[in-house]
Design a protein around this motif. Sequence first.
Motif, PDB file in Angstrom:
ATOM      1  N   TYR A  27       0.853  -1.192   0.000  1.00  0.00           N
ATOM      2  CA  TYR A  27       0.000   0.000   0.000  1.00  0.00           C
ATOM      3  C   TYR A  27       0.881   1.231   0.000  1.00  0.00           C
ATOM      4  CZ  TYR A  27      -3.710   3.206   1.494  1.00  0.00           C
ATOM      5  OH  TYR A  27      -4.623   4.235   1.569  1.00  0.00           O
ATOM      6  N   SER A  28       0.374   2.312  -0.571  1.00  0.00           N
ATOM      7  CA  SER A  28       1.055   3.599  -0.479  1.00  0.00           C
ATOM      8  C   SER A  28       0.136   4.558   0.243  1.00  0.00           C
ATOM      9  CB  SER A  28       1.377   4.130  -1.882  1.00  0.00           C
ATOM     10  OG  SER A  28       2.368   3.340  -2.494  1.00  0.00           O
ATOM     11  N   ALA A  47       4.900  11.668  15.801  1.00  0.00           N
ATOM     12  CA  ALA A  47       5.130  12.481  14.604  1.00  0.00           C
ATOM     13  C   ALA A  47       4.413  11.847  13.430  1.00  0.00           C
ATOM     14  CB  ALA A  47       6.619  12.604  14.304  1.00  0.00           C
ATOM     15  N   TYR A  48       4.113  12.672  12.436  1.00  0.00           N
ATOM     16  CA  TYR A  48       3.603  12.121  11.198  1.00  0.00           C
ATOM     17  C   TYR A  48       4.155  12.892  10.015  1.00  0.00           C
ATOM     18  CZ  TYR A  48       0.009  15.839  10.749  1.00  0.00           C
ATOM     19  OH  TYR A  48      -0.660  17.038  10.626  1.00  0.00           O
ATOM     20  N   ILE A  49       4.077  12.260   8.850  1.00  0.00           N
ATOM     21  CA  ILE A  49       4.504  12.902   7.620  1.00  0.00           C
ATOM     22  C   ILE A  49       3.428  12.701   6.558  1.00  0.00           C
ATOM     23  CG2 ILE A  49       5.808  10.856   6.855  1.00  0.00           C
ATOM     24  CD1 ILE A  49       7.849  12.863   5.619  1.00  0.00           C
ATOM     25  N   GLY A  54       5.436  15.974   1.920  1.00  0.00           N
ATOM     26  CA  GLY A  54       6.602  16.013   2.799  1.00  0.00           C
ATOM     27  C   GLY A  54       6.379  16.812   4.062  1.00  0.00           C
ATOM     28  N   SER A  55       5.187  17.323   4.253  1.00  0.00           N
ATOM     29  CA  SER A  55       4.907  18.085   5.470  1.00  0.00           C
ATOM     30  C   SER A  55       4.988  17.178   6.683  1.00  0.00           C
ATOM     31  CB  SER A  55       3.513  18.710   5.385  1.00  0.00           C
ATOM     32  OG  SER A  55       3.450  19.636   4.337  1.00  0.00           O
ATOM     33  N   THR A  56       5.458  17.735   7.773  1.00  0.00           N
ATOM     34  CA  THR A  56       5.644  16.960   8.995  1.00  0.00           C
ATOM     35  C   THR A  56       5.014  17.666  10.187  1.00  0.00           C
ATOM     36  OG1 THR A  56       7.783  18.010   9.411  1.00  0.00           O
ATOM     37  CG2 THR A  56       7.798  15.953   8.161  1.00  0.00           C
ATOM     38  N   TYR A  57       4.760  16.887  11.213  1.00  0.00           N
ATOM     39  CA  TYR A  57       4.179  17.427  12.446  1.00  0.00           C
ATOM     40  C   TYR A  57       4.695  16.596  13.598  1.00  0.00           C
ATOM     41  CZ  TYR A  57       0.834  19.316  15.757  1.00  0.00           C
ATOM     42  OH  TYR A  57       0.264  19.932  16.838  1.00  0.00           O
ATOM     43  N   TYR A  58       4.968  17.286  14.726  1.00  0.00           N
ATOM     44  CA  TYR A  58       5.547  16.608  15.878  1.00  0.00           C
ATOM     45  C   TYR A  58       4.758  16.901  17.147  1.00  0.00           C
ATOM     46  CZ  TYR A  58       9.474  16.261  12.686  1.00  0.00           C
ATOM     47  OH  TYR A  58      10.265  15.994  11.595  1.00  0.00           O
ATOM     48  N   GLN A  70      11.175  10.559   4.781  1.00  0.00           N
ATOM     49  CA  GLN A  70      10.695   9.458   3.966  1.00  0.00           C
ATOM     50  C   GLN A  70      11.636   9.207   2.791  1.00  0.00           C
ATOM     51  OE1 GLN A  70       6.955  10.415   2.091  1.00  0.00           O
ATOM     52  NE2 GLN A  70       7.590  12.510   1.613  1.00  0.00           N
ATOM     53  N   ASP A  71      11.589   7.976   2.330  1.00  0.00           N
ATOM     54  CA  ASP A  71      12.250   7.587   1.097  1.00  0.00           C
ATOM     55  C   ASP A  71      11.156   6.985   0.229  1.00  0.00           C
ATOM     56  OD1 ASP A  71      13.558   6.264  -0.990  1.00  0.00           O
ATOM     57  OD2 ASP A  71      15.298   5.785   0.253  1.00  0.00           O
ATOM     58  N   ASN A  72      10.641   7.778  -0.692  1.00  0.00           N
ATOM     59  CA  ASN A  72       9.498   7.326  -1.488  1.00  0.00           C
ATOM     60  C   ASN A  72       9.835   6.111  -2.340  1.00  0.00           C
ATOM     61  OD1 ASN A  72       7.802   9.291  -0.479  1.00  0.00           O
ATOM     62  ND2 ASN A  72       8.286  10.761  -2.079  1.00  0.00           N
ATOM     63  N   ALA A  73      11.060   6.054  -2.816  1.00  0.00           N
ATOM     64  CA  ALA A  73      11.444   4.922  -3.655  1.00  0.00           C
ATOM     65  C   ALA A  73      11.378   3.607  -2.898  1.00  0.00           C
ATOM     66  CB  ALA A  73      12.849   5.141  -4.210  1.00  0.00           C
TER      67      ALA A  73
END
Length: 122
Positions: A27-28, A47-49, A54-58, A70-73
Amino acid sequence: QVQLVESGGGSVQAGGSLRLSCALFGYSSNCMGWFRQAPGKEREGVAYIVTSTGSTYYADSVKGRSSISQDNAKNTVYLLMNSLKPEDTAMYYCAASLGRWCSLLKYNYNYWGQGTQVTVSS
């Protein structure tokens, strides 16, 4: 079949660093989060992304000491934690959401990893 596999936990002394990894299979997700649960306590968001932007929250408890990336690949998310404190000791879980709106609420996440233990000694 959707599966999340975490790694990178361990035991460190206070002030040390750890990098947790979470690989998502099958899944993506637009929202990937890290949560933690200490014995006798509720599971809390760390935390989430937002993978599309690419937005992040802590959470306040880790803000300034942690970085989610993240590494999307590789469909993999990382959590780098610096200046670790004994109160950071917990089982850390990676989670993926089916929805598009991200938050630190555990109810927003549909898939969970098995967890990786982080222990910080003083």
